[in-house]
Design a protein around this motif. Structure first.
Motif, PDB file in Angstrom:
ATOM      1  N   VAL A  18       2.854 -10.585 -14.673  1.00 29.84           N
ATOM      2  CA  VAL A  18       3.160 -11.265 -15.920  1.00 29.84           C
ATOM      3  C   VAL A  18       4.340 -12.170 -15.647  1.00 29.84           C
ATOM      4  CG1 VAL A  18       3.897 -11.026 -18.304  1.00 29.84           C
ATOM      5  CG2 VAL A  18       2.349  -9.343 -17.325  1.00 29.84           C
ATOM      6  N   GLY A  19       4.165 -13.453 -15.836  1.00 33.62           N
ATOM      7  CA  GLY A  19       5.235 -14.387 -15.562  1.00 33.62           C
ATOM      8  C   GLY A  19       5.594 -15.185 -16.789  1.00 33.62           C
ATOM      9  N   CYS A 206      12.150  -5.766  -3.544  1.00 30.37           N
ATOM     10  CA  CYS A 206      12.020  -7.172  -3.939  1.00 30.37           C
ATOM     11  C   CYS A 206      12.443  -7.396  -5.385  1.00 30.37           C
ATOM     12  CB  CYS A 206      10.571  -7.620  -3.773  1.00 30.37           C
ATOM     13  SG  CYS A 206       9.872  -7.252  -2.159  1.00 30.37           S
ATOM     14  N   VAL A 207      12.167  -6.398  -6.233  1.00 32.79           N
ATOM     15  CA  VAL A 207      12.418  -6.543  -7.664  1.00 32.79           C
ATOM     16  C   VAL A 207      13.900  -6.644  -7.981  1.00 32.79           C
ATOM     17  CG1 VAL A 207      12.534  -4.067  -8.174  1.00 32.79           C
ATOM     18  CG2 VAL A 207      11.674  -5.652  -9.906  1.00 32.79           C
ATOM     19  N   TYR A 208      14.767  -6.260  -7.059  1.00 35.08           N
ATOM     20  CA  TYR A 208      16.201  -6.373  -7.311  1.00 35.08           C
ATOM     21  C   TYR A 208      16.635  -7.830  -7.436  1.00 35.08           C
ATOM     22  CZ  TYR A 208      16.508  -1.428  -5.937  1.00 35.08           C
ATOM     23  OH  TYR A 208      16.351  -0.070  -5.852  1.00 35.08           O
ATOM     24  N   CYS A 209      15.989  -8.721  -6.684  1.00 35.34           N
ATOM     25  CA  CYS A 209      16.313 -10.150  -6.758  1.00 35.34           C
ATOM     26  C   CYS A 209      15.233 -10.923  -7.516  1.00 35.34           C
ATOM     27  CB  CYS A 209      16.471 -10.739  -5.358  1.00 35.34           C
ATOM     28  SG  CYS A 209      17.897 -10.101  -4.447  1.00 35.34           S
ATOM     29  N   HIS A 210      13.989 -10.637  -7.182  1.00 31.71           N
ATOM     30  CA  HIS A 210      12.868 -11.330  -7.814  1.00 31.71           C
ATOM     31  C   HIS A 210      12.456 -10.545  -9.056  1.00 31.71           C
ATOM     32  CE1 HIS A 210      12.386 -14.051  -4.396  1.00 31.71           C
ATOM     33  NE2 HIS A 210      12.600 -12.999  -3.620  1.00 31.71           N
ATOM     34  N   THR A 211      13.052 -10.876 -10.174  1.00 34.17           N
ATOM     35  CA  THR A 211      12.770 -10.163 -11.408  1.00 34.17           C
ATOM     36  C   THR A 211      11.439 -10.610 -11.996  1.00 34.17           C
ATOM     37  OG1 THR A 211      13.956 -11.802 -12.739  1.00 34.17           O
ATOM     38  CG2 THR A 211      15.232  -9.955 -11.867  1.00 34.17           C
ATOM     39  N   GLU A 212      11.069 -10.004 -13.096  1.00 32.58           N
ATOM     40  CA  GLU A 212       9.769 -10.285 -13.701  1.00 32.58           C
ATOM     41  C   GLU A 212       9.627 -11.751 -14.100  1.00 32.58           C
ATOM     42  OE1 GLU A 212       7.865  -8.732 -17.742  1.00 32.58           O
ATOM     43  OE2 GLU A 212       8.048  -7.159 -16.244  1.00 32.58           O
ATOM     44  N   THR A 213      10.716 -12.342 -14.575  1.00 33.30           N
ATOM     45  CA  THR A 213      10.662 -13.738 -15.018  1.00 33.30           C
ATOM     46  C   THR A 213      11.443 -14.673 -14.119  1.00 33.30           C
ATOM     47  OG1 THR A 213      12.562 -13.360 -16.472  1.00 33.30           O
ATOM     48  CG2 THR A 213      10.383 -13.066 -17.424  1.00 33.30           C
ATOM     49  N   ARG A 226      12.754 -17.168  -7.505  1.00 28.16           N
ATOM     50  CA  ARG A 226      11.375 -17.052  -7.980  1.00 28.16           C
ATOM     51  C   ARG A 226      11.110 -15.703  -8.640  1.00 28.16           C
ATOM     52  NH1 ARG A 226       7.355 -18.240  -3.244  1.00 28.16           N
ATOM     53  NH2 ARG A 226       8.838 -16.931  -2.139  1.00 28.16           N
ATOM     54  N   SER A 227      10.203 -15.702  -9.588  1.00 35.00           N
ATOM     55  CA  SER A 227       9.808 -14.449 -10.239  1.00 35.00           C
ATOM     56  C   SER A 227       9.103 -13.556  -9.220  1.00 35.00           C
ATOM     57  CB  SER A 227       8.881 -14.729 -11.415  1.00 35.00           C
ATOM     58  OG  SER A 227       7.621 -15.211 -10.948  1.00 35.00           O
ATOM     59  N   LEU A 228       8.998 -12.301  -9.558  1.00 35.38           N
ATOM     60  CA  LEU A 228       8.325 -11.344  -8.683  1.00 35.38           C
ATOM     61  C   LEU A 228       6.877 -11.750  -8.449  1.00 35.38           C
ATOM     62  CD1 LEU A 228       8.354  -8.623  -7.198  1.00 35.38           C
ATOM     63  CD2 LEU A 228       7.739  -7.535  -9.352  1.00 35.38           C
ATOM     64  N   GLU A 235       3.922 -15.015  -0.934  1.00 38.76           N
ATOM     65  CA  GLU A 235       4.247 -14.543   0.417  1.00 38.76           C
ATOM     66  C   GLU A 235       3.233 -13.535   0.948  1.00 38.76           C
ATOM     67  OE1 GLU A 235       6.609 -15.802   2.132  1.00 38.76           O
ATOM     68  OE2 GLU A 235       7.642 -16.943   0.600  1.00 38.76           O
ATOM     69  N   CYS A 236       2.916 -12.517   0.152  1.00 42.59           N
ATOM     70  CA  CYS A 236       2.042 -11.452   0.652  1.00 42.59           C
ATOM     71  C   CYS A 236       0.625 -11.948   0.925  1.00 42.59           C
ATOM     72  CB  CYS A 236       2.003 -10.294  -0.343  1.00 42.59           C
ATOM     73  SG  CYS A 236       3.607  -9.555  -0.649  1.00 42.59           S
ATOM     74  N   VAL A 237       0.071 -12.665  -0.028  1.00 44.36           N
ATOM     75  CA  VAL A 237      -1.295 -13.169   0.158  1.00 44.36           C
ATOM     76  C   VAL A 237      -1.339 -14.154   1.316  1.00 44.36           C
ATOM     77  CG1 VAL A 237      -3.175 -14.465  -0.915  1.00 44.36           C
ATOM     78  CG2 VAL A 237      -1.896 -12.788  -2.264  1.00 44.36           C
ATOM     79  N   THR A 238      -0.320 -15.012   1.404  1.00 41.04           N
ATOM     80  CA  THR A 238      -0.269 -15.965   2.514  1.00 41.04           C
ATOM     81  C   THR A 238      -0.215 -15.235   3.847  1.00 41.04           C
ATOM     82  OG1 THR A 238       0.886 -17.577   1.122  1.00 41.04           O
ATOM     83  CG2 THR A 238       1.002 -17.901   3.501  1.00 41.04           C
ATOM     84  N   CYS A 239       0.577 -14.182   3.918  1.00 48.09           N
ATOM     85  CA  CYS A 239       0.700 -13.408   5.161  1.00 48.09           C
ATOM     86  C   CYS A 239      -0.623 -12.733   5.515  1.00 48.09           C
ATOM     87  CB  CYS A 239       1.807 -12.364   5.015  1.00 48.09           C
ATOM     88  SG  CYS A 239       2.075 -11.367   6.491  1.00 48.09           S
ATOM     89  N   HIS A 240      -1.256 -12.107   4.536  1.00 42.19           N
ATOM     90  CA  HIS A 240      -2.534 -11.437   4.794  1.00 42.19           C
ATOM     91  C   HIS A 240      -3.572 -12.422   5.329  1.00 42.19           C
ATOM     92  CE1 HIS A 240      -1.647  -7.947   1.753  1.00 42.19           C
ATOM     93  NE2 HIS A 240      -0.860  -7.931   2.818  1.00 42.19           N
TER      94      HIS A 240
END
Length: 588
Positions: A18-19, A206-213, A226-228, A235-240
């Motif tokens: 949710v962004g 990651c959520v400590y810096c990249h919050t929900e919004t 950037r938001s979470l 990043e994750c999808v690109t890496c996969h």
């Protein structure tokens, strides 16, 4: 792995898709969709409703099935030359943007609408002209803007737990900078992400810096983090995808579809694969210099503490709490379960004895004892108490931390040989206390019970006959010993239960709730009158007390005619509403 140093994984974080604006998951109408078949319940449903930021929508949001489009385009190579690049742009570093046909630069309402219409409709028309089945064209507005979609979401947040983290770490075992494959910190001067190369340098989830919004950090580049959702998917999808592209079909990699991460069946498969691939007895602990044991002291005595009102905070006068950090790590799937804001000590900056702005002025005492907060000690323990094997007793007990007799379960009074060490700890500075804490905590915890126990079997009455109210029914015979042993058996593997049921009579207190902790508690009728009186009383009459206690326990434990004793002829435990299960009809 190419460009591994710039990848940011989802270590110990719950990904919530949710962004602020953009594509949001639909959650309504799941019940109806279940009856329509599995294809109507999907994890890839996105709602294209970004124009609502510019005013009321003139058309219903577009319900977009992401995985369905990916699969369809994958079959038509002439329309799918750039894989995800068909719809998504990428940065110079190769990170994919989530916005459709644009980067993170904000667009006006008209440009945003044109971006969708010009590209989506053109793709549909090109495919249609080539004789390929496609989506709606420009003359079919309602084909996309459908206010009543026939699909519903079964999307679930994904947790990168200890097992999944272990699998990611193993794949990077030979890498020079294995932590940096997922973790980074922002360079203060350039604002660019810099990979970390040691566990102790990892800032945390990651959520400590990249919050929900997303968040804004004044005076630091980039000011906008950037938001979470953007960080994780970019990043994750690109890496996969890059791992899969570099190694061919036989290389194991993570999913790159919505359902692959967020579909319930796919998540179950991920969990099952983790159990199979992780060696038995593998150390799943994420080591970053944390202690095995710690001490929590109610207030520092050496340095006077001043509260938010400027007045000194008086010490609570309670002994410190020894804490088995390593054991609690083993009982939680992620560090975020407790360290919800950062991986530092709870009392370091946030929940100080006096309270601080960083912690919303929630004091250490409040943070540890809030029953409705899952991150607090009392809150976590209260959640465990809701399990069926515990709920029979605890569901009927007073909620909250109010019984001062329970304080000693955590605030351990040191034995004579440890009194000086405990006093030195309480009177030391913060720096010295940190050095003294591990050894002292381990010694204080060494005397704790590891498992729940009660009186010897021969000292537990086998049955208890309740005959004082047998006017209309035969006396009720309670299989007393079987119940007690069943309760103890349900807690045999719980170190938590062992620590809190400190005496042999503790289990008895579940039923004999207001009686002294003794092997021979008084009869229920000693406190509860046989008949209800006219005067108001906080004590129910005897019949009500029996029903509230027995039926309440059966209901809380979810008992439904279960057979506990497997011996031939054994009777099931009565349902909470089954009168005949406890009362035989009166013989005439």
């Amino acid at each position: 792995m190419k460009n591994a140093k710039r990848r940011m994984g989802t270590l110990l974080v719950v990904l919530t898709l949710v962004g602020s604006g953009g594509l949001l998951m639909l959650t309504a109408g799941q019940g109806a969709a279940k009856e329509q078949g599995d294809d109507k319940l999907r994890a890839d449903i996105l709602s294209i409703d970004e124009l609502k930021e510019f005013g009321p929508l003139t058309q219903p949001p577009v319900v977009f099935l992401h995985d369905k489009h990916t699969a369809a385009l994958g079959k038509q190579k002439q329309f799918y030359q750039k894989e995800c690049g068909t719809c998504h742009l990428s940065s110079k570093e190769g990170t994919m943007y989530l916005g459709y046909q644009r980067d993170d630069t904000p667009l006006s309402g008209d440009k945003l609408k044109d971006t969708f219409h010009n590209n989506c409709i053109k793709c549909h028309m090109d495919m249609s002209a080539a004789g390929v089945k496609s989506g709606p064209t420009d003359v079919q507005c309602k084909g996309c803007h459908n206010g009543k979609p026939d699909v519903a979401s079964n999307w679930q947040p994904i947790v990168v737990d200890k097992r999944l983290h272990f699998r990611h770490a193993v794949t990077q075992e030979k890498a020079e900078n294995k932590c940096g494959a997922c973790h980074h910190v922002a360079d203060e001067a350039t604002g660019k992400a810099v990979a970390v190369n040691k566990p102790e340098q990892v800032a945390g989830a990651c959520v400590y810096c990249h919050t929900e919004t997303g968040s804004v950090v004044a005076g630091r580049k980039p000011e906008k983090i950037r938001s979470l959702r953007l960080a994780a998917h970019g990043e994750c999808v690109t890496c996969h995808r890059s791992v899969a592209a570099s190694g061919g079909k036989d290389v194991a990699t993570g999913p790159a579809t919505c359902a692959g991460c967020h579909g319930p069946l796919d998540q179950k498969a991920i969990a099952e694969t983790s159990l199979k691939k992780i060696p038995a007895g593998a150390d799943l602990r994420i080591k970053r210099g944390q202690p095995d044991f710690a001490m929590i002291r109610p207030a520092a005595v050496a340095d006077p503490v001043v509260g938010a009102d400027g007045k000194p905070v008086k010490p609570y006068g309670m002994p410190p709490v020894p804490f088995d950090h390593k054991y609690h790590e083993s009982k939680n799937e992620t560090c975020v379960s407790c360290h919800h804001a950062s991986l530092t000590s709870c009392a370091a900056k946030c929940h100080t004895v006096a309270g601080s702005k960083e912690g919303g002025f929630v004091t250490l005492e409040a943070a540890m004892h809030k029953v409705d907060a899952g991150q607090s000690c009392a809150g976590c323990h209260a959640t465990v108490q809701k399990k069926p094997e515990c709920a029979g007793c605890h569901a009927q007990m007073k909620k909250g931390v109010g019984d001062i007799g329970q304080c000693g379960s955590c605030h351990a009074k040191p034995a004579d040989n440890l009194e000086k060490a405990a006093a030195d700890f309480m009177n030391s500075s913060d720096k010295d206390a940190a050095a003294l804490a591990p050894a002292l905590a381990e010694k204080l915890l060494s005397g704790k019970r590891q498992a729940t126990a009660t009186f010897a079997v021969e000292d537990i009455p086998e049955t208890v006959t309740m005959a004082s109210l047998s006017k209309d029914y035969e006396p009720s015979v309670l299989p007393h010993r079987k119940i007690v042993l069943s309760l103890v058996g349900g807690m045999k593997d719980s170190k938590l239960a062992g620590a809190f049921h400190e005496t042999d009579a503790a289990v008895c207190q579940g039923c004999h709730h207001m009686s002294p902790a003794t092997k021979t508690p008084p009869r229920c009728g000693n406190c509860h009158p046989a008949t209800e009186g006219m005067a108001a009383s906080p004590r129910p009459d005897l019949r009500s007390a029996y029903h509230l206690q027995c039926m309440g326990c059966h209901t809380a434990m979810g008992i439904s005619g279960k057979v506990v004793d497997k011996a031939p002829g054994a009777k099931p435990i009565p349902l909470s509403t089954d009168c005949s299960g406890c009362h035989a009809a009166k013989k005439k």
